[in-house]
Design an enzyme around this catalytic site. Structure first.
Site, short mmCIF file in Angstrom:
data_model
loop_
_atom_site.label_atom_id
_atom_site.label_comp_id
_atom_site.label_asym_id
_atom_site.label_seq_id
_atom_site.Cartn_x
_atom_site.Cartn_y
_atom_site.Cartn_z
N CYS A 45 0.87 -1.18 0.00
CA CYS A 45 0.00 0.00 0.00
C CYS A 45 0.91 1.23 0.00
CB CYS A 45 -1.00 0.00 1.16
SG CYS A 45 -0.32 0.16 2.80
N CYS A 59 -1.96 1.19 -4.25
CA CYS A 59 -0.74 1.86 -4.73
C CYS A 59 -0.78 2.11 -6.24
CB CYS A 59 0.53 1.11 -4.33
SG CYS A 59 0.85 -0.38 -5.29
N CYS A 86 3.33 0.09 -8.72
CA CYS A 86 3.78 -1.28 -8.46
C CYS A 86 4.34 -1.88 -9.75
CB CYS A 86 2.61 -2.14 -7.98
SG CYS A 86 1.98 -1.62 -6.41
#
Length: 139
Positions: A13, A87, A91
């Site tokens: 996160c 996120c 990522c």
């Protein structure tokens, strides 16, 4: 993945101070040494959210000593399952990895009353994940 290797899960996160810390703590607590667990954030906070620490303590899991960690390419490459929790595009994506996105409310700035239902939903999802990993792995 060789039969001798443990399945590995990375929870991500933004701040690695709430949702991903709770998920990693639940997976470690519930699966023990059957799964390798990591958590990280694209913009890690200085410390774990105090309401998250308190909410996890209520269920007997101490995350007070955890420190938010920065998301690295190596952590993603070393994981079989990558679970994002808000996120988005930060990522990195690699072939051969399983990616899941858990849409969860953000506990940042919330009191313990708001964190409890998020904690409970994370626990339920982690229990489901353990069942999936166990069936896929034959454990």
């Amino acid at each position: 993945m060789p039969d001798t290797a443990l399945p590995s899960v990375l929870f991500v996160c933004i701040h690695n101070a709430g949702r991903s810390q709770m998920a990693a703590a639940f997976l470690t607590h519930l699966a023990g040494d059957r799964v390798q667990v990591r958590s990280a954030g694209s913009a890690p906070a200085d410390s774990v959210n105090p309401a998250v620490v308190a909410a996890m303590a209520e269920v007997g899991i101490d995350v007070s000593a955890e420190t938010p960690k920065v998301l690295t390419v190596e952590a993603v490459q070393a994981s079989d399952v990558v679970i994002t929790m808000g996120c988005g595009d930060s990522c990195p994506v690699f072939p051969g990895k399983r990616y899941l996105d858990w849409q969860l409310a953000d506990p940042a700035g919330q009191g313990i009353e708001a964190v409890r239902p998020i904690r409970n939903e994370i626990e339920e999802r982690v229990r489901g994940l353990i069942n999936e990993i166990a069936s896929a792995d034959g454990r």
